[in-house]
Design an enzyme around this catalytic site. Structure first.
Site, PDB file in Angstrom:
ATOM      1  N   GLU A   1       0.935  -1.175   0.039  1.00 29.39           N
ATOM      2  CA  GLU A   1       0.081  -0.008   0.067  1.00 29.39           C
ATOM      3  C   GLU A   1       0.716   1.378  -0.010  1.00 29.39           C
ATOM      4  O   GLU A   1       2.007   1.380   0.579  1.00 29.39           O
ATOM      5  CB  GLU A   1      -1.020  -0.126   1.180  1.00 29.39           C
ATOM      6  CG  GLU A   1      -1.663   1.254   1.525  1.00 29.39           C
ATOM      7  CD  GLU A   1      -2.589   1.240   2.749  1.00 29.39           C
ATOM      8  OE1 GLU A   1      -3.058   0.175   3.049  1.00 29.39           O
ATOM      9  OE2 GLU A   1      -2.950   2.217   3.087  1.00 29.39           O
TER      10      GLU A   1
ATOM     11  N   GLU B   1      -2.813  11.752   2.894  1.00 29.40           N
ATOM     12  CA  GLU B   1      -3.969  11.668   3.833  1.00 29.40           C
ATOM     13  C   GLU B   1      -3.912  12.974   4.488  1.00 29.40           C
ATOM     14  O   GLU B   1      -2.693  13.410   5.005  1.00 29.40           O
ATOM     15  CB  GLU B   1      -3.775  10.428   4.830  1.00 29.40           C
ATOM     16  CG  GLU B   1      -3.870   9.280   4.174  1.00 29.40           C
ATOM     17  CD  GLU B   1      -3.728   8.031   5.063  1.00 29.40           C
ATOM     18  OE1 GLU B   1      -4.462   7.122   5.463  1.00 29.40           O
ATOM     19  OE2 GLU B   1      -2.417   7.706   5.440  1.00 29.40           O
TER      20      GLU B   1
END
Length: 286
Positions: A163, A168
């Site tokens: 990932e 974010e």
């Protein structure tokens, strides 16, 4: 993104250091085709139109176990109220309060109090080596976690799937952008990455969030300014590098969960991620 407990191995990298590239580093870079634009999404279309199913999947629900792995409180839908074009060249992903009568199943509680959307390019578009750029405004506020990220197509179970969290912005840290990688021995709170600061909150202006994915090297940047680079020697074990594979893109706005905590009275809803474009350069497939 999808086990986004606050990383404790974040390695801060200053902007000045990010600009320094040695001759040896340059020699590792891939062939010039890394700058070849091979896929783009510009989101032209009428207001209320759903994004093209040729390139985008819409995941729905709230996982029965641990709320998408993070005790999240949103139910993802395929409703245009949660993901649609705005008619002026943007894709909108909107988190909002669920209708009281909806009774959407949710973990850990019985009913999800929020709806949102989670779009992916899995099995449709992926990047092997090159650059992903996403120009977007990201919503901010307590309990919100908008994410631009990638998962591997190797068929392995997470975290061996690999990932890359391109961007974010968590909860009540509106000016901080986190970029993180997760793999077999570095995931959840042990994810490895860095962060950088924006001049103002992420929802105040568009920014270009990007990852340069090269052989044995991943570099994060915002608006062209690099702030973190990951290489196999920074992992707990170099054999745990899992990024030499095709990886697809995900866009979502999560509500609540382990990292941002729940919304409160200060949280403004609806909260919308506005995506201007997505561009893949280099090698991959679509």
């Amino acid at each position: 993104m999808k086990h986004p407990v606050r990383p404790i191995l974040m390695l801060a990298v200053g902007a000045l250091l990010a600009g320094c590239v040695s001759t040896q580093d340059a020699a590792r870079r891939p062939a010039p085709d890394r700058d070849r634009l091979f896929w783009q999404a510009e989101f032209d279309g009428s207001a209320g139109t759903r994004p093209s199913v040729k390139y985008w999947n819409t995941e729905t629900g709230n996982r029965d176990e641990e709320g998408w792995g993070n005790n999240e409180l949103q139910y993802y839908t395929d409703d245009a109220a949660n993901s649609a074009l705005d008619g002026t060249g943007h894709l909108l992903i909107t988190a909002k309060r669920a209708p009281e009568e909806a009774e959407l199943p949710c973990y850990p509680q019985k009913v999800c109090p929020f709806t949102s959307a989670r779009l992916t390019t899995a099995h449709k578009v992926s990047l092997r080596h090159g650059r992903v750029e996403v120009r977007a405004e990201l919503p901010t506020g307590q309990g919100l976690l908008p994410a631009i990220w990638m998962l591997g197509d190797n068929g392995a179970q997470w975290p061996r799937q690999g990932e890359i969290d391109i961007s974010e912005v968590v909860g009540d840290e509106p000016r901080t952008v986190y970029g993180t990688a997760h793999g077999p021995t570095y995931y959840n709170e042990n994810g490895i990455g860095g962060s950088t600061s924006l001049p103002a909150g992420a929802g105040r202006a568009f920014h270009t969030y990007a990852v340069e994915k090269e052989p044995h090297r991943i570099t994060w940047s915002v608006d062209g300014k690099q702030y973190f680079t990951l290489t196999p020697d920074k992992l707990p074990a170099t054999r745990d590098w899992v990024f030499e594979q095709d990886m697809h893109l995900l866009l979502n706005v999560a509500v609540g969960g382990d990292w941002p905590g729940p919304p409160d009275d200060s949280t403004r809803l609806p909260a919308t991620m506005t995506i201007d474009y997505v561009r893949f350069y280099g090698t991959g497939h679509h």
